[in-house]
Design a protein around this motif. Structure first.
Motif, PDB file in Angstrom:
ATOM      1  N   TRP A  89      32.283  34.861  29.042  1.00  0.00           N
ATOM      2  CA  TRP A  89      32.104  33.699  29.926  1.00  0.00           C
ATOM      3  C   TRP A  89      31.124  32.700  29.298  1.00  0.00           C
ATOM      4  O   TRP A  89      31.356  31.494  29.310  1.00  0.00           O
ATOM      5  N   SER A 104      33.336  30.171  39.019  1.00  0.00           N
ATOM      6  CA  SER A 104      34.516  29.895  39.846  1.00  0.00           C
ATOM      7  C   SER A 104      34.964  31.159  40.587  1.00  0.00           C
ATOM      8  O   SER A 104      34.465  32.262  40.324  1.00  0.00           O
ATOM      9  N   ALA A 105      35.932  30.981  41.477  1.00  0.00           N
ATOM     10  CA  ALA A 105      36.467  32.121  42.235  1.00  0.00           C
ATOM     11  C   ALA A 105      37.065  33.155  41.279  1.00  0.00           C
ATOM     12  O   ALA A 105      36.971  34.363  41.524  1.00  0.00           O
ATOM     13  N   ASP A 106      37.664  32.688  40.176  1.00  0.00           N
ATOM     14  CA  ASP A 106      38.250  33.611  39.184  1.00  0.00           C
ATOM     15  C   ASP A 106      37.190  34.474  38.500  1.00  0.00           C
ATOM     16  O   ASP A 106      37.500  35.544  37.973  1.00  0.00           O
ATOM     17  N   ASP A 107      35.966  33.968  38.475  1.00  0.00           N
ATOM     18  CA  ASP A 107      34.889  34.710  37.799  1.00  0.00           C
ATOM     19  C   ASP A 107      34.310  35.830  38.665  1.00  0.00           C
ATOM     20  O   ASP A 107      33.506  36.633  38.182  1.00  0.00           O
ATOM     21  N   SER A 109      36.415  37.571  41.063  1.00  0.00           N
ATOM     22  CA  SER A 109      37.450  38.506  41.538  1.00  0.00           C
ATOM     23  C   SER A 109      38.614  38.526  40.547  1.00  0.00           C
ATOM     24  O   SER A 109      38.780  37.606  39.749  1.00  0.00           O
ATOM     25  N   GLY A 110      39.387  39.590  40.609  1.00  0.00           N
ATOM     26  CA  GLY A 110      40.549  39.703  39.734  1.00  0.00           C
ATOM     27  C   GLY A 110      40.196  40.212  38.350  1.00  0.00           C
ATOM     28  O   GLY A 110      39.081  40.689  38.104  1.00  0.00           O
ATOM     29  N   THR A 112      39.652  38.708  35.566  1.00  0.00           N
ATOM     30  CA  THR A 112      38.666  37.989  34.749  1.00  0.00           C
ATOM     31  C   THR A 112      37.256  38.054  35.346  1.00  0.00           C
ATOM     32  O   THR A 112      36.344  37.385  34.868  1.00  0.00           O
ATOM     33  N   ALA A 113      37.087  38.834  36.390  1.00  0.00           N
ATOM     34  CA  ALA A 113      35.786  38.885  37.074  1.00  0.00           C
ATOM     35  C   ALA A 113      34.673  39.370  36.145  1.00  0.00           C
ATOM     36  O   ALA A 113      34.864  40.265  35.324  1.00  0.00           O
ATOM     37  N   ARG A 135      28.678  32.679  46.230  1.00  0.00           N
ATOM     38  CA  ARG A 135      29.222  32.342  44.903  1.00  0.00           C
ATOM     39  C   ARG A 135      28.532  31.093  44.354  1.00  0.00           C
ATOM     40  O   ARG A 135      28.164  31.029  43.185  1.00  0.00           O
TER      41      ARG A 135
ATOM     42  N   HIS B 172      42.467  22.461  31.376  1.00  0.00           N
ATOM     43  CA  HIS B 172      41.693  23.619  31.824  1.00  0.00           C
ATOM     44  C   HIS B 172      40.243  23.205  32.071  1.00  0.00           C
ATOM     45  O   HIS B 172      39.317  23.844  31.619  1.00  0.00           O
ATOM     46  N   LYS B 174      36.741  22.857  33.154  1.00  0.00           N
ATOM     47  CA  LYS B 174      35.772  23.713  33.826  1.00  0.00           C
ATOM     48  C   LYS B 174      34.723  22.798  34.430  1.00  0.00           C
ATOM     49  O   LYS B 174      34.475  21.718  33.911  1.00  0.00           O
TER      50      LYS B 174
END
Lengths: 255, 353
Positions: A89, A104-107, A109-110, A112-113, A135, B172, B174
């Protein structure tokens, strides 16, 4: 009579102060371009320092800066116990700290957490009752070493160099940071000889690059913008070429 | 003749002594006037409708009175915050006599909108319209050091047509932390200065950026752990030398500059060149050099907005520069920097024939 003389004296001082005020100095426009592989880009978000005096006068500071072996970002975070996901990251955004970009939310959960973020969000949710707030405020629940440890290590090193530079030159060290295009400005410079230094090396690719160069601001450049190009490669317009050193190998990698 | 001398001497001595005494009395009187102590204020003279943090007995640790967060934060904010006044206990320890002075004690009006035992409504915290007693300590340089590092990935991004702007197109994108954490595009109109806007030119909200007016962009990192934390009020709030009313009228030299214009999307520090070295809010001055504008606005073959107005002054010394400025600024002598980018010697309007 004496009173009148005092008034006249005061008026002279005021008038003198007005006439001797500085008409404005020189602007030094730094442009930092670095070559990594076949691509050349501006070096963004890098701080540069301007120290009064020549390279010879600032020799002790420059030698200390060049001799110092600073821990790399990866080595630091690995030694602080960061997960591979956190290292990825940080590397993705070329971030030195977790404050660099939004989590982000992806960081959290899932697949890519990032485990450290997941734990911090869970703690925040317990405190505030809101996963969204937790978050957004994720950094407040991260351990100190991961939150600002790397920044502190670099600041401690920087602080020592700045102190040394100010003691040697007897003047305040100026600093600016490059924008995303690698441009930065020192303004209102008075004529004289200066040492331009990055003090802390920049991690570029798998190298540490640091800059220490001497430059002169002439009296007839007052009111003008003076361009100054820095790079990690020698080229015809480059006025200051950075010294490259391979990044130190992480201790944990040797074990 | 000789016998008269002692008499004359005695008279002269007496006169000198009298003058000396008179002089001493005058000096002593003057000194007395200068050292006269001020009359100690009586409680009747204290304005209890004003709460001053500068009062010596009000200078205990902030947490003596203020809670962080206050109990009402969920109702008042979307984040934990100091969103209410201290409770009665913070005041009544010392001010019991003022609390029970009359049916409508004036001290209540510090916090309460109505002074009545049947109405406990309070002003919103940070009482609107009151003089501010603190200034904010905010080191831009430190924050610049930890926020965004943006590297454009030239080598991996495929070439394609993009809308013309200074920003790189990125599928993409960020959300890098940058100046807009605190300085977002303004959505409400700026308040006109006393006497109205110069030339009746009313700048739109989109001309400006906002500045933080609450803790929302502070506590997200500084709530705890990272100093100064929410418990360390004095880390950011420093007593002001003089109370002041915060100005909501932006002070601008180039009033017609529109931040939101599509071509004005460069990174903030590209134009605000001194901000990354600023360690305090004190002494911040307009720091956008004309060279930030001339890249587009005064380039051969592109536009020559500055040069054209300088030439207009050559022909008419009363010409008012209006491309960027309202007339309060546009009628002044252009600064040397403007002539410099136009490649000309600077002149004064008074020297134009």
């Amino acid at each position: 009579m004496r009173f009148l003389s005092l008034i006249l004296l005061a008026l002279c001082v005021v008038v003198d102060g007005q006439t001797t005020s500085s008409p404005g100095g020189t602007v030094l426009r730094l442009r930092v371009r670095v070559k990594v592989g076949s691509a050349t880009r501006g070096l963004a978000r890098k701080r540069f320092y301007l120290v009064r005096g020549s390279l010879a006068q600032n020799k002790t500071m420059v030698e200390e800066v060049e001799r110092r072996a600073l821990i790399s970002r990866e080595c630091f975070y690995r030694s602080a116990g960061a997960s591979d996901a956190l290292l990825k990251w940080l590397a993705e955004g070329d971030c030195e700290t977790v404050y660099c970009r939004e989590v982000s939310a992806d960081d959290v959960s899932g697949v890519t957490a990032v485990p450290e973020f997941v734990a911090a969000v869970a703690a925040g949710e317990k405190q505030f009752g809101s996963a969204e707030l937790a978050r957004k405020w994720v950094t407040i629940n991260l351990p100190d070493s991961l939150r600002n440890g790397f920044y502190q290590v670099r600041q401690n090193s920087l602080g020592a160099s700045l102190k040394q530079a100010e003691e040697t030159s007897g003047a305040k060290v100026l600093s600016v940071m490059t924008d995303r295009n690698g441009t930065a400005y020192f303004t209102d410079l008075q004529p004289g000889v200066y040492t331009l230094s990055s003090i802390l090396p920049s991690e570029i690719g798998n190298m540490n690059v640091s800059w220490n160069c001497e430059l002169q601001v002439k009296a007839d450049e007052r009111g003008f913008e003076k361009p100054y190009l820095l790079s990690n490669r020698n080229d015809k317009n480059v006025k200051c070429v950075g010294v490259e050193k391979p990044l130190p190998v992480c201790e944990s990698a040797n074990k | 003749m000789n016998a008269q001398f002692p008499v004359r001497r005695a008279r002269l001595f007496a006169a000198s002594l009298a003058m000396l005494l008179l002089l001493l009395a005058t000096v002593a009187g003057g000194q007395r006037r200068r050292v006269r102590k001020p009359v100690a204020p009586t409680s009747a003279r204290i304005d209890y409708s004003q709460f001053l943090h500068s009062t010596p007995k009000h200078q205990a640790a902030c947490s003596t009175c203020h809670l962080a967060p206050t109990e009402n934060w969920r109702k008042a904010r979307t984040f934990p915050d100091v969103a209410d006044y201290p409770g009665h206990a913070a005041c009544v320890g010392c001010h019991r006599p003022q609390f029970f002075r009359s049916a409508k004690p004036v001290i209540c009006s510090v916090c309460h909108a109505k002074v009545s035992p049947r109405d406990d409504a309070r002003f919103s915290f940070g009482k609107p319209g009151t003089l501010r007693q603190f200034v904010i300590e905010f080191p831009h340089d430190k924050h610049q050091d930890v926020i965004a590092r943006v590297l454009r990935q030239l080598e991996t991004r495929p070439a394609r047509f993009v809308r013309t702007s200074f920003t790189a197109a990125d599928d993409h994108t960020k959300h890098y932390n940058n100046c807009e954490i605190c300085h977002a595009p303004r959505t409400n109109a700026a308040i006109a200065p006393t006497g109205g806007w110069p030339d009746s030119f009313t700048p739109e909200a989109a001309f400006f950026k906002t500045a933080p007016h609450d803790h929302s962009s502070c506590f997200n990192c500084h709530w705890k752990s990272q100093q100064p934390t929410s418990a360390n009020c004095a880390g950011c709030h420093k007593p002001a030398e003089k109370s002041y009313l915060p100005a909501d009228t932006p002070a601008r030299i180039s009033m017609k500059f529109r931040h939101a214009r599509e071509q004005h999307l460069a990174e903030c520090t590209t134009c605000h060149i001194n901000i990354t070295k600023s360690s305090s809010l004190r002494g911040l001055a307009p720091d956008v050099p004309i060279t930030s504008c001339s890249e587009c606005h005064n380039k051969d073959g592109l536009r020559l907005d500055v040069s054209k107005e300088l030439e207009a002054i050559d022909k008419n010394k009363d010409f008012v520069c209006s491309y960027c400025h309202t007339s309060d600024v546009g009628r002044r002598d252009p600064p040397g920097s403007h002539y410099l980018i136009a490649g000309r010697e600077a002149i004064k309007r008074k020297d134009v024939k």
